[in-house]
Design a protein around this motif. Structure first.
Motif, PDB file in Angstrom:
ATOM      1  N   ARG A  63      41.511  44.477  29.868  1.00 10.86           N
ATOM      2  CA  ARG A  63      41.465  45.220  28.487  1.00 10.86           C
ATOM      3  C   ARG A  63      42.382  46.519  28.455  1.00 10.86           C
ATOM      4  O   ARG A  63      42.482  47.261  27.721  1.00 10.86           O
ATOM      5  CB  ARG A  63      40.085  45.568  28.240  1.00 10.86           C
ATOM      6  N   TRP A 149      40.541  40.737  37.382  1.00  4.61           N
ATOM      7  CA  TRP A 149      40.970  40.023  36.072  1.00  4.61           C
ATOM      8  C   TRP A 149      41.622  38.663  36.415  1.00  4.61           C
ATOM      9  O   TRP A 149      41.423  37.820  35.687  1.00  4.61           O
ATOM     10  CB  TRP A 149      41.955  41.101  35.420  1.00  4.61           C
ATOM     11  N   ARG A 153      40.177  35.448  34.860  1.00  6.94           N
ATOM     12  CA  ARG A 153      40.951  34.569  33.970  1.00  6.94           C
ATOM     13  C   ARG A 153      41.160  33.243  34.523  1.00  6.94           C
ATOM     14  O   ARG A 153      41.129  32.323  33.626  1.00  6.94           O
ATOM     15  CB  ARG A 153      42.265  35.303  33.699  1.00  6.94           C
ATOM     16  N   HIS A 185      34.481  37.017  28.139  1.00  8.26           N
ATOM     17  CA  HIS A 185      35.704  36.301  28.251  1.00  8.26           C
ATOM     18  C   HIS A 185      35.470  34.905  28.375  1.00  8.26           C
ATOM     19  O   HIS A 185      36.028  34.167  27.698  1.00  8.26           O
ATOM     20  CB  HIS A 185      36.679  36.743  29.353  1.00  8.26           C
ATOM     21  N   TRP A 186      34.443  34.470  29.337  1.00  7.04           N
ATOM     22  CA  TRP A 186      34.265  32.950  29.416  1.00  7.04           C
ATOM     23  C   TRP A 186      33.708  32.539  28.172  1.00  7.04           C
ATOM     24  O   TRP A 186      33.940  31.301  27.872  1.00  7.04           O
ATOM     25  CB  TRP A 186      33.390  32.839  30.469  1.00  7.04           C
ATOM     26  N   ARG A 188      34.400  33.149  25.063  1.00  2.47           N
ATOM     27  CA  ARG A 188      35.642  32.902  24.094  1.00  2.47           C
ATOM     28  C   ARG A 188      36.440  32.026  24.522  1.00  2.47           C
ATOM     29  O   ARG A 188      36.895  31.366  23.877  1.00  2.47           O
ATOM     30  CB  ARG A 188      36.433  34.460  24.102  1.00  2.47           C
ATOM     31  N   GLN A 189      36.204  31.552  25.831  1.00  7.00           N
ATOM     32  CA  GLN A 189      37.164  30.339  26.319  1.00  7.00           C
ATOM     33  C   GLN A 189      36.481  29.099  26.286  1.00  7.00           C
ATOM     34  O   GLN A 189      37.116  28.304  26.618  1.00  7.00           O
ATOM     35  CB  GLN A 189      37.796  30.858  27.803  1.00  7.00           C
ATOM     36  N   ARG A 359      34.463  42.430  25.165  1.00  2.07           N
ATOM     37  CA  ARG A 359      35.926  43.014  24.985  1.00  2.07           C
ATOM     38  C   ARG A 359      36.107  44.068  23.970  1.00  2.07           C
ATOM     39  O   ARG A 359      37.085  44.998  24.095  1.00  2.07           O
ATOM     40  CB  ARG A 359      36.672  42.009  24.884  1.00  2.07           C
TER      41      ARG A 359
END
Length: 410
Positions: A63, A149, A153, A185-186, A188-189, A359
């Motif tokens: 971020r 990151w 990712r 993040h995970w 959202r993925q 986030r």
């Protein structure tokens, strides 16, 4: 113009005020002392780069870029303050001298101890050799934060472990924040349900202040994070991707294989501080002894301490430094003038932990020595996850730091 380095000015061996450390605490104290009219100030600091470390969590969470967290040390050194680009190696408070790695002996009338702390990677067997590759990272180092990151990712399934050691650490909420950023993040993925997320914490609760503890418990539950309390990582085998977790409450150990490990190293005072007469005998980590309200060393009235190196019962954060620096300056000036000690300015233990939970969401925990909430933003409920608080973390606080704190204005 920034002040000249020791290499470009005639050497002087004695200063009215000597500040050990040119990080957040040292520069903030120097700037405030200059604004108060103090002359003949020297800052002892070997590094040529000044880092804004609170953003490293966001670097590790994808971020924020790493580049915005650093500036040349010369650019933050207050004007008319002498910068001695050497590292301290010893202090003799009876002789009123500090020795440097270049064998320079510097005398002082008043000493401000602000050298920060050290990261003890070697205190966890295997961690020093494992970190930075093979799925092991840490946001507590600028070298490794971008790798965090990269790992987050790239992970699509498996086990992710986030650890915190026993003892005081910089920003006690940071070991949790990266777990929440990763989990968000995970989610959202669309892969969070394929990743086992384990958060290993040494305390018996997720946070010391009840209102924020309850909020963080809800955050962890929302992401399905397994929280291991009263536990810590005691060893890691980077090649085998295996770590050992000790549960101190149950007196048991467990071995876990991992695909991602974010490890926070144990932390303590710099070794030379531990060996010094200024170290607090009550601190197993060697931090400098200081009255928790006046920030003055009880055995040496011309010595003050602030920031991470001070043995104070509060969290080690930049927000704490912002409140400590005015106290140190006021009381140092009072000591110079020989004023009565019963009227000294007092620090109440205020600290602030910006707790990033997603986030673009954040809680802002502000509290004092007694663990009482100490809000500084009127009319906003910072016990709730808020987007405006995340914007404060990402944009507002860095601006306050570079243009306010380090200039002695905030």
């Amino acid at each position: 113009m920034p002040s000249m380095s020791s290499a470009s000015r005639p050497a002087r061996d004695h200063h009215r005020v000597l500040i050990v450390g040119g990080g957040t605490a040292g520069i903030t104290a120097a700037a405030r002392l200059r604004r108060a009219g103090v002359t003949d100030i020297a800052v002892l600091e070997p590094a040529d780069v000044h880092w804004y470390q609170p953003l490293w969590t966001l670097v590790g969470g994808g971020r924020a870029p790493l580049d915005i967290t650093r500036r040349p040390e010369a650019s933050v050194m207050p004007r008319h303050v002498r910068w001695i680009r050497e590292a301290a190696t010893a202090v003799d408070p009876e002789a009123r001298t500090v020795t440097t790695a270049a064998d320079r002996t510097i005398g002082y009338d008043y000493l401000v101890m602000a050298p920060g702390l050290q990261l003890d990677w070697d205190k966890v067997p295997g961690l020093d050799s494992a970190v930075g590759h093979g799925g092991v990272s840490s946001n507590y180092s600028f070298e490794h934060a971008p790798y965090t990151w990269e790992l987050i990712r790239g992970l699509r399934s498996g086990t992710a472990v986030f650890t915190q050691p026993a003892g005081p650490v910089k920003c006690g909420g940071a070991p949790q924040k990266i777990a929440y950023l990763a989990a968000d993040h995970w989610r959202r993925q669309g892969v969070l349900d394929r990743i086992r997320v384990i958060l290993v914490l040494p305390a018996d609760s997720m946070f010391g202040v009840p209102v924020w503890r309850r909020a963080l418990e809800q955050v962890a539950a929302r992401y399905g994070i397994e929280v291991r309390l009263n536990s810590e990582m005691t060893a890691v085998d980077g090649a085998a991707r295996e770590l050992t977790i000790a549960d101190h409450a149950a007196d048991t150990e467990e071995s876990l294989t991992f695909d991602l490990l974010h490890a926070v190293p144990p932390q303590s005072a710099p070794d030379w501080v531990k060996r010094s007469p200024l170290a607090d005998p009550a601190s197993p980590y060697g931090y400098v002894e200081a009255d928790k309200h006046t920030l003055q060393h009880p055995g040496h009235r011309n010595v003050f301490a602030l920031g991470d190196v001070a043995n104070l019962p509060t969290s080690k954060t930049g927000a704490a430094v912002r409140k400590q620096a005015p106290v140190v300056v006021a009381n140092l000036l009072a000591e110079m003038k020989g004023e009565r000690r019963d009227g000294r300015r007092r620090y109440d233990g205020y600290t602030s932990c910006p707790l990033v939970t997603a986030r673009n969401r954040m809680l802002l925990a502000e509290f004092d020595y007694d663990q009482n909430p100490a809000p500084s933003i009127p009319l906003l409920d910072t016990t709730k996850e808020r987007r405006d608080m995340w914007l404060l973390k990402r944009y507002g606080l860095p601006a306050l730091y570079w243009h306010g704190m380090l200039k002695g204005r905030a």
